[in-house]
Design a protein around this motif. Sequence first.
Motif, short mmCIF file in Angstrom:
data_model
loop_
_atom_site.label_atom_id
_atom_site.label_comp_id
_atom_site.label_asym_id
_atom_site.label_seq_id
_atom_site.Cartn_x
_atom_site.Cartn_y
_atom_site.Cartn_z
N SER A 490 19.78 -16.25 87.51
CA SER A 490 20.47 -15.81 86.30
C SER A 490 21.95 -15.58 86.58
CB SER A 490 19.82 -14.54 85.76
OG SER A 490 20.53 -14.03 84.66
N GLY A 491 22.27 -14.99 87.74
CA GLY A 491 23.66 -14.79 88.12
C GLY A 491 24.40 -16.09 88.35
N VAL A 492 23.71 -17.07 88.95
CA VAL A 492 24.32 -18.39 89.15
C VAL A 492 24.63 -19.04 87.81
CG1 VAL A 492 23.90 -20.72 90.05
CG2 VAL A 492 23.23 -18.73 91.41
N HIS A 493 23.69 -18.96 86.88
CA HIS A 493 23.91 -19.54 85.55
C HIS A 493 25.13 -18.91 84.86
CE1 HIS A 493 19.44 -20.93 85.11
NE2 HIS A 493 20.12 -21.61 86.00
N ALA A 494 25.27 -17.60 84.97
CA ALA A 494 26.41 -16.92 84.34
C ALA A 494 27.73 -17.45 84.90
CB ALA A 494 26.30 -15.41 84.55
N GLY A 495 27.79 -17.64 86.21
CA GLY A 495 29.00 -18.18 86.82
C GLY A 495 29.29 -19.60 86.37
N LEU A 496 28.26 -20.41 86.25
CA LEU A 496 28.45 -21.79 85.82
C LEU A 496 28.99 -21.86 84.39
CD1 LEU A 496 25.16 -23.35 87.27
CD2 LEU A 496 27.50 -23.73 88.10
N VAL A 497 28.54 -20.96 83.54
CA VAL A 497 29.04 -20.92 82.16
C VAL A 497 30.53 -20.59 82.15
CG1 VAL A 497 28.91 -19.65 79.98
CG2 VAL A 497 26.81 -20.38 81.12
N VAL A 498 30.96 -19.67 82.99
CA VAL A 498 32.38 -19.32 83.07
C VAL A 498 33.20 -20.53 83.51
CG1 VAL A 498 34.08 -17.90 84.29
CG2 VAL A 498 31.95 -16.88 83.49
N ILE A 499 32.73 -21.26 84.52
CA ILE A 499 33.45 -22.45 84.99
C ILE A 499 33.56 -23.48 83.87
CG2 ILE A 499 33.39 -24.39 86.60
CD1 ILE A 499 31.99 -22.57 88.60
N ALA A 500 32.46 -23.74 83.18
CA ALA A 500 32.48 -24.73 82.11
C ALA A 500 33.47 -24.36 81.02
CB ALA A 500 31.07 -24.89 81.53
N ALA A 501 33.50 -23.09 80.64
CA ALA A 501 34.42 -22.65 79.59
C ALA A 501 35.88 -22.82 80.02
CB ALA A 501 34.14 -21.19 79.24
N LEU A 502 36.20 -22.45 81.25
CA LEU A 502 37.58 -22.60 81.73
C LEU A 502 37.97 -24.06 81.84
CD1 LEU A 502 37.93 -19.78 84.40
CD2 LEU A 502 39.18 -19.99 82.25
N PHE A 503 37.05 -24.90 82.24
CA PHE A 503 37.36 -26.33 82.34
C PHE A 503 37.65 -26.93 80.97
CE2 PHE A 503 36.38 -28.50 86.54
CZ PHE A 503 36.73 -27.39 87.29
N LEU A 504 36.95 -26.47 79.96
CA LEU A 504 37.25 -26.96 78.61
C LEU A 504 38.65 -26.52 78.18
CD1 LEU A 504 33.83 -26.36 76.77
CD2 LEU A 504 34.86 -28.56 77.41
N CYS A 505 39.02 -25.30 78.50
CA CYS A 505 40.38 -24.82 78.18
C CYS A 505 41.42 -25.65 78.93
CB CYS A 505 40.52 -23.35 78.54
SG CYS A 505 39.53 -22.23 77.53
N ALA A 506 41.15 -25.97 80.20
CA ALA A 506 42.10 -26.77 80.99
C ALA A 506 42.20 -28.19 80.45
CB ALA A 506 41.65 -26.80 82.45
N ALA A 507 41.10 -28.74 79.95
CA ALA A 507 41.14 -30.08 79.34
C ALA A 507 42.04 -30.08 78.12
CB ALA A 507 39.73 -30.53 78.97
N LEU A 508 41.94 -29.03 77.33
CA LEU A 508 42.77 -28.92 76.14
C LEU A 508 44.24 -28.79 76.51
CD1 LEU A 508 42.67 -28.71 73.03
CD2 LEU A 508 42.54 -26.22 73.31
N ALA A 509 44.55 -27.96 77.49
CA ALA A 509 45.93 -27.79 77.94
C ALA A 509 46.49 -29.10 78.49
CB ALA A 509 46.01 -26.69 78.99
N SER A 510 45.68 -29.83 79.24
CA SER A 510 46.13 -31.11 79.81
C SER A 510 46.44 -32.12 78.72
CB SER A 510 45.05 -31.67 80.74
OG SER A 510 44.77 -30.78 81.81
N ALA A 511 45.57 -32.19 77.73
CA ALA A 511 45.75 -33.19 76.66
C ALA A 511 46.96 -32.88 75.79
CB ALA A 511 44.49 -33.25 75.80
N LEU A 512 47.25 -31.61 75.57
CA LEU A 512 48.29 -31.25 74.62
C LEU A 512 49.66 -30.97 75.25
CD1 LEU A 512 46.29 -28.87 72.23
CD2 LEU A 512 46.76 -31.32 71.96
N LEU A 513 49.68 -30.53 76.51
CA LEU A 513 50.92 -29.98 77.05
C LEU A 513 51.50 -30.71 78.25
CD1 LEU A 513 50.02 -26.17 76.81
CD2 LEU A 513 51.38 -27.53 75.21
N VAL A 514 50.66 -31.32 79.09
CA VAL A 514 51.17 -31.91 80.33
C VAL A 514 51.92 -33.20 80.04
CG1 VAL A 514 50.51 -32.94 82.55
CG2 VAL A 514 49.36 -30.87 81.74
N HIS A 515 53.13 -33.34 80.63
CA HIS A 515 53.87 -34.59 80.53
C HIS A 515 53.09 -35.68 81.23
CE1 HIS A 515 57.97 -32.35 79.96
NE2 HIS A 515 57.22 -32.33 78.89
N ASN A 516 53.16 -36.88 80.68
CA ASN A 516 52.24 -37.91 81.13
C ASN A 516 52.74 -38.74 82.30
OD1 ASN A 516 49.71 -39.19 80.80
ND2 ASN A 516 50.72 -40.96 79.86
#
Length: 526
Positions: A490-516
């Motif tokens: 259960s603790g491992v699953h909780a950590g994996l959910v946190v990673i997935a959420a942060l990766f989605l935020c990073a994908a959004l930041a990459s798509a919208l803000l990073v110079h190409n």
Amino acid sequence: MTSTPPAPGRLRPADRHTGVRPSPDHPSGLAAGVTLLAMCLGAMTTFLLITASVSALSAIQDDLHVSPTGLVWVPSAYTLVVASLVMSAGTIGNLYGRKRAFVTGAAIMIIGSLMVYAAGSAGGVIAGQLVSGIGGALILPNSLATLGATFPDPHRRTEVVTIWAASSGIGLAAGPLIAGTLLEHFHWNTVFLSTAVLAVVTLAAAAFVAESRGPAGRLDIPGQVLAVLGITALVYALIKGGHDGYTSPRILVAWITAAAALTGFVLVERAGRTPMLDITLFRSASFSAVMFVAAVSLFGFTGLAILSVLFYERVQHLSALDVGWRLLAFFGVYVIVSYATGRLIRRTGFKLPLTLGFLAGAAATAGLTTLEPSTPYARVWWLYALFGAASGMVAAPSTAAALVSVSHEHAGMASGAVNTFRQIGSVTGTSLLGALLASRLQSQLPSQLDAHHVPEAAWPTVEHAVSSGGVGHRAAPPNVTAAIQDAFTSGVHAGLVVIAALFLCAALASALLVHNRPHHTTATPN
């Protein structure tokens, strides 16, 4: 410019205004190759220690009876010091010579590893890791800045940064295998000798590297003190908060201290004439986004590593070597893809691999939440390979994008910044996810003991064994073992959910803000 370099460690008077040795602009093939080899060995050394120490956690806990919360400090102590000191370490290289700082860092890592080898307590292990962190902080920014000085052409620099990033992946991949092999035959202390041996090889290669320095400046002592205080308070709150509660009085003090210190750091850097980090760089949304995605990439990378190692060793009771072979799908694919991505980003730019990489990483971690105590590796190996590929897709672009967003003279500051944020991601990944795992394990254990029909009278004994790092549960009745495994999962699953959420935020930041594109090198980002 003449092609003959000045004596090592000295600059011609005409070149002192830039602080950059003229010879690296057009290095000979052999000199450039030796420099690249030495800097890559240094990167391997610093990252090898991360996964090697993670792989040894179960053995350390069994021998020293360290609590789950205390165990988190073993890998976190190293990355905490690296994250806190890496910016000043870059300044030290600019002032006194990058080669000199790099070599000193390798020597300090040897000392720290030997301290852990001789340690007989958890405190001794953590102390050795703290010392090793000083060495790692000196190696990382100066290795990257040395490559930036040796290969000033943006495209060539991107290629060598790619190789540098891949070499760090080789260190990460080798760590579990080396640790597992040593643990099969020797005491856990010997695992840390692997770092010392590689550091000795690094010292030998670095002896042939030409010295270089960055622009004139001075150490930012107030900024450094505030950075150490802020990051240390933050990590303390993350780790201890998982045990004491994130709103307990002592943890609230830590949160306030971290916020005040980091706010003070920003103010000091803005007012300083020679700041360790030029805050104006963050006026660029792209540069700020790159720092964020760099932190998230290593947060997920080290976070998944520690969760996976502990899951397979503590839930499925595999040996460290067996775990190392299983994680090879993760680390091995990372090395291959990070190298390939670095070769391709001249055509693709940064935005596409960063965005796709973080989306793939989020999908992989979401898939890994299906892990159960009885899940065979054959069902999930491809998810580890997918996450390794995802991490490889973001490693080189995130590092290279930071370097090419500033002028050649600011290579030291850019390398220090990207390494700082990567290491902040690493230390928060191990500390937050490790603390979350420990907290979830302890909070879920009573309900799992009840679900598996363990007599309530036996609960205190089991809970004490788990919280104190005891190993009596390995010989416990099957229902007790199953309850601990389910709580741990259960603790491992909780950590994996946190990673997935942060990766989605990073994908959004990459798509919208990073110079190409990596084709602009300006002193101040737009």
